[in-house]
Scaffold this active site. Structure first.
Site, PDB file in Angstrom:
ATOM      1  CE  LYS A  35      -0.371  -0.025   4.998  1.00  0.00           C
ATOM      2  NZ  LYS A  35      -1.447  -0.304   6.244  1.00  0.00           N
ATOM      3  CE1 TYR A 259      12.515  31.912   5.266  1.00  0.00           C
ATOM      4  CE2 TYR A 259      12.510  29.406   4.546  1.00  0.00           C
ATOM      5  CZ  TYR A 259      12.556  30.697   4.223  1.00  0.00           C
ATOM      6  OH  TYR A 259      12.515  31.078   2.846  1.00  0.00           O
TER       7      TYR A 259
END
Length: 368
Positions: A35, A259
């Site tokens: 999956k 940042y």
């Protein structure tokens, strides 16, 4: 030249890990779980790596059909079953097995005429409390399925919540097995019990976990569901995420980087800029100190991960330069170690690798 960020898939490691599952559960057939695009590894490579599995299991109906188009002729199982009555015809047309976990799915099968018999896997809720019939509802659901003319074989299935922790304080695996046996008593059909955690616990619990089928997932990709490290379980990494240094800055004491200026140097230090960021699937929330390898030497992440770049401490690698090789996880750096540092799990990191990351196949050999 393309951006120097690649996810190398080690098909030989996938084959090795599948064999480890066979060693752990020698009497069981194996559904290799593919999956989420084979946990981010790609369906084609997943099919190649697990070619010796007895079947492939996944969630997505379109990818189940795609596996047939790619040439997979052995069984395929939809772990969440069907989502719409139109899916029933798809099961028959492509010879796909389906989980059945609720009365609505039984009604879909009852109201649709099957032109070819199909096999289903009836799920019991033994305590995970996501999908499945409770033990005292199970026999009635089984009887209703058995009455449908187009249903051939019914496999009896459950899913373990805490297989990695045998003495879990809320729900032990042996208690789930007890509930399963009680609810399935007297019903004919093969049994499907263990996920990766259950497979890896078979050496401890032995016959307690014996079943006809097992459904390993994360262990096939070199990750661990818990309890021990992947290396201790004899598993090898199947994905190496690697990049390069694309810039170097010399910080002085008191300088910050990235940042938010969340990291501040306490002494002069070189910082390398790596071509990888959260838009590539690397976790934005990974903190200072998350391990990274540069030119074969362990170092750490510093500053905040940005969209396309991250910064690492080059102090332990005085000869680092633009073009130095960087391993973010995989060969030499277990993905679970990176995940633990970032407060997540290896499953998420694998599945989060973005489409813009180049994927290539490469052998790991005996390393890792």
């Amino acid at each position: 030249m393309p951006r120097p960020l690649t996810a190398t898939i080690h098909v030989d490691s996938m084959q090795h890990n599948l064999q480890r599952a066979r060693i752990c559960a020698p009497a069981s057939k194996i559904w290799a779980v593919v999956k989420a695009n084979a946990y981010g590894h790609g369906l084609e490579l997943g099919m190649q790596g697990f070619a010796l599995a007895d079947g492939l299991a996944l969630i997505e109906t379109d990818n189940a059909v795609r596996l047939r188009a790619l040439g997979w002729i052995k069984p395929i199982l939809l772990l969440e079953g069907i989502f719409d009555p139109t899916d029933v015809a798809l099961l028959a047309e492509h010879n796909i097995d389906s989980a059945v976990h609720c009365i609505e799915q039984i009604k879909m099968l009852e109201y649709t005429q099957l032109y070819r018999p199909i096999d289903v896997h009836l799920k019991m809720n033994t305590g995970m409390n996501r999908l499945g019939f409770l033990p005292d509802e199970y026999a009635a659901a089984y009887a209703r399925l058995r009455a449908i003319p187009g249903i051939r074989h019914i496999t009896l299935m459950t899913h373990f919540a805490n297989a990695d922790e045998l003495e879990h304080p809320r729900l032990k695996i042996v208690e789930q097995v007890r509930r399963f046996r009680l609810g399935a008593a007297g019903l004919l059909g093969e049994r499907s019990l263990s996920n990766s955690g259950g497979v890896l616990q078979q050496s401890v619990l032995g016959d307690e976990l014996a079943s006809d089928w097992v459904r390993p997932g994360i262990m096939l990709y070199g990750g661990t569901p818990g309890g021990k490290t992947a290396h201790e379980f004899g598993l090898r990494p199947t994905m190496t995420l690697a990049s390069e240094i694309i810039g170097i800055q010399q910080l002085q004491s008191g300088d910050s980087v990235g940042y938010g200026s969340s990291f501040q140097a306490t002494a002069p230090m070189p910082v390398g800029v790596v071509a990888c960021g959260y838009a590539d699937g690397y976790p934005r929330h990974a903190p200072h100190g998350t391990p990274v390898i540069v030119d074969g030497v362990r170092t750490t992440l510093v500053g905040r991960v940005s969209m396309d770049m991250m910064t690492v401490d080059l102090s332990p690698i005085p000869n680092a330069r633009v073009g130095s090789k960087v391993t973010l996880w995989g060969d030499g750096l277990p993905i679970d170690e990176v995940a633990n540092a970032a407060g997540t799990i290896g499953y998420e990191l694998m599945c989060a690798v973005a489409p813009r990351v180049r994927v290539q196949e490469g052998r790991l050999g005996t390393n890792g």
